[in-house]
Scaffold this motif. Structure first.
Motif, short mmCIF file in Angstrom:
data_model
loop_
_atom_site.label_atom_id
_atom_site.label_comp_id
_atom_site.label_asym_id
_atom_site.label_seq_id
_atom_site.Cartn_x
_atom_site.Cartn_y
_atom_site.Cartn_z
N GLY A 36 0.81 -1.21 0.00
CA GLY A 36 0.00 0.00 0.00
C GLY A 36 0.84 1.26 0.00
N SER A 37 2.13 1.12 0.30
CA SER A 37 3.02 2.29 0.32
C SER A 37 3.19 2.84 -1.09
CB SER A 37 4.39 1.92 0.89
OG SER A 37 4.27 1.52 2.23
N ILE A 38 3.38 4.15 -1.15
CA ILE A 38 3.54 4.86 -2.42
C ILE A 38 4.98 5.33 -2.55
CG2 ILE A 38 2.85 6.91 -3.72
CD1 ILE A 38 0.11 6.64 -2.29
N GLY A 39 5.52 5.16 -3.75
CA GLY A 39 6.88 5.60 -4.02
C GLY A 39 7.02 6.05 -5.45
N ASN A 40 8.24 6.48 -5.82
CA ASN A 40 8.53 6.92 -7.17
C ASN A 40 9.65 6.07 -7.76
OD1 ASN A 40 6.75 9.21 -7.31
ND2 ASN A 40 8.09 10.16 -5.82
N VAL A 41 9.49 5.72 -9.05
CA VAL A 41 10.51 4.95 -9.75
C VAL A 41 11.75 5.82 -9.91
CG1 VAL A 41 11.10 3.80 -11.92
CG2 VAL A 41 8.77 3.58 -10.99
N VAL A 42 12.91 5.30 -9.47
CA VAL A 42 14.16 6.06 -9.58
C VAL A 42 15.17 5.37 -10.49
CG1 VAL A 42 13.90 7.24 -7.36
CG2 VAL A 42 15.11 5.04 -7.45
N ASP A 43 14.91 4.11 -10.87
CA ASP A 43 15.81 3.42 -11.78
C ASP A 43 15.09 2.18 -12.30
OD1 ASP A 43 18.14 2.93 -13.21
OD2 ASP A 43 19.15 1.90 -11.55
N ILE A 44 15.52 1.71 -13.45
CA ILE A 44 14.95 0.49 -14.04
C ILE A 44 16.10 -0.39 -14.49
CG2 ILE A 44 13.46 -0.44 -15.86
CD1 ILE A 44 12.14 2.39 -15.96
N GLY A 45 16.03 -1.67 -14.09
CA GLY A 45 17.06 -2.62 -14.47
C GLY A 45 16.44 -3.96 -14.77
N THR A 46 17.29 -4.98 -14.87
CA THR A 46 16.80 -6.33 -15.12
C THR A 46 17.47 -7.30 -14.15
OG1 THR A 46 18.50 -6.77 -16.77
CG2 THR A 46 16.38 -5.94 -17.58
N PHE A 47 16.83 -8.45 -13.99
CA PHE A 47 17.36 -9.54 -13.19
C PHE A 47 17.30 -10.79 -14.05
CE2 PHE A 47 16.61 -13.03 -10.10
CZ PHE A 47 17.83 -12.97 -9.45
N LEU A 48 18.41 -11.47 -14.18
CA LEU A 48 18.51 -12.69 -14.99
C LEU A 48 18.05 -12.48 -16.43
CD1 LEU A 48 17.29 -15.36 -12.41
CD2 LEU A 48 19.64 -14.78 -13.02
N PHE A 49 18.18 -11.29 -16.92
CA PHE A 49 17.90 -10.92 -18.31
C PHE A 49 16.44 -11.07 -18.73
CE2 PHE A 49 22.34 -12.40 -18.25
CZ PHE A 49 22.96 -11.20 -18.53
N ASP A 50 15.56 -11.49 -17.83
CA ASP A 50 14.17 -11.66 -18.25
C ASP A 50 13.15 -11.04 -17.29
OD1 ASP A 50 14.36 -13.46 -16.16
OD2 ASP A 50 13.39 -15.11 -17.22
N GLN A 51 13.61 -10.39 -16.24
CA GLN A 51 12.69 -9.74 -15.31
C GLN A 51 13.07 -8.27 -15.17
OE1 GLN A 51 12.04 -11.76 -11.52
NE2 GLN A 51 13.02 -13.57 -12.38
N ILE A 52 12.08 -7.41 -15.37
CA ILE A 52 12.32 -5.99 -15.16
C ILE A 52 12.21 -5.70 -13.67
CG2 ILE A 52 11.43 -3.67 -15.61
CD1 ILE A 52 10.41 -4.77 -18.30
N ILE A 53 13.19 -4.98 -13.15
CA ILE A 53 13.20 -4.58 -11.75
C ILE A 53 13.17 -3.06 -11.68
CG2 ILE A 53 14.46 -4.64 -9.55
CD1 ILE A 53 13.45 -7.41 -10.44
N TYR A 54 12.18 -2.55 -10.96
CA TYR A 54 12.05 -1.11 -10.75
C TYR A 54 12.62 -0.77 -9.38
CZ TYR A 54 8.74 -1.37 -14.62
OH TYR A 54 8.16 -1.58 -15.84
N SER A 55 13.57 0.14 -9.34
CA SER A 55 14.04 0.67 -8.05
C SER A 55 13.07 1.78 -7.69
CB SER A 55 15.46 1.22 -8.18
OG SER A 55 16.36 0.18 -8.41
N VAL A 56 12.43 1.61 -6.53
CA VAL A 56 11.40 2.56 -6.12
C VAL A 56 11.80 3.19 -4.80
CG1 VAL A 56 8.95 2.85 -5.54
CG2 VAL A 56 9.63 1.17 -7.29
N HIS A 57 11.73 4.53 -4.74
CA HIS A 57 12.03 5.26 -3.51
C HIS A 57 10.71 5.49 -2.77
CE1 HIS A 57 13.39 9.16 -1.37
NE2 HIS A 57 13.61 8.10 -0.63
#
Length: 165
Positions: A36-57
């Protein structure tokens, strides 16, 4: 792979995020950010070349954590608060009946497998220890946190779910 969000977009977390043992200053299993917490995307990367990972502050705890796309929703999407979270242990507040027959006795311990937020109030897919292998969809009003074992003798109706979530 296409990203759903971009730098600066506000998002809401749909699951609790716990430390997997890699977050600095926290212990494995510690709650880092509550669903339920709200944050902002600060970076976008991948994990194992097939999963998008959003770094959220997340401002509430001033933490940046990596989230998979399925753990986030748009800030404008409907959100239903819940009293319980996935993997939390609860007890049946009252006797639960399925098809008019008693299935779960008041006070029986169960584990939340999924939080259903389609409408308010939330309901839960619960695995009760007394019926191994079966998952029941139970209204929030029929559950109590395990540490609070108050029960009463009223009966609530429940439905069996085929989703093991």
């Amino acid at each position: 792979m296409h990203t759903r969000w971009t730098f600066g977009d506000p998002v809401r977390l749909t699951r609790n995020v716990r430390d997997d043992g890699t977050y600095p200053g926290a212990n494995a299993g510690d709650l880092l950010v509550r669903c339920g917490s709200i944050g902002n995307v600060v970076d976008i990367g991948t994990f194992l070349f097939d999963q998008i990972i959003y770094s959220v502050h997340f401002l509430d705890g001033d933490r940046v954590v990596g989230c998979r796309e399925e753990e986030l929703i748009d800030i404008d999407e409907p959100w239903v608060e819940s009293a319980f979270d996935t993997r939390q242990f609860v007890r049946a507040r009252c006797t639960l009946a399925l098809g008019g027959e008693t299935s779960i006795a008041a006070g029986t311990r169960g584990e939340i497998m999924h939080v259903a937020r389609e409408s308010a109030p939330a309901s839960y897919h619960v695995h009760f220890e007394s019926l191994p292998g079966r998952i029941f969809r139970v209204p929030e009003s029929a559950l109590v946190a395990e540490e609070s074992s108050a029960t009463n003798e009223t009966t609530a109706s429940t439905t069996e779910s085929s989703n093991a979530a």
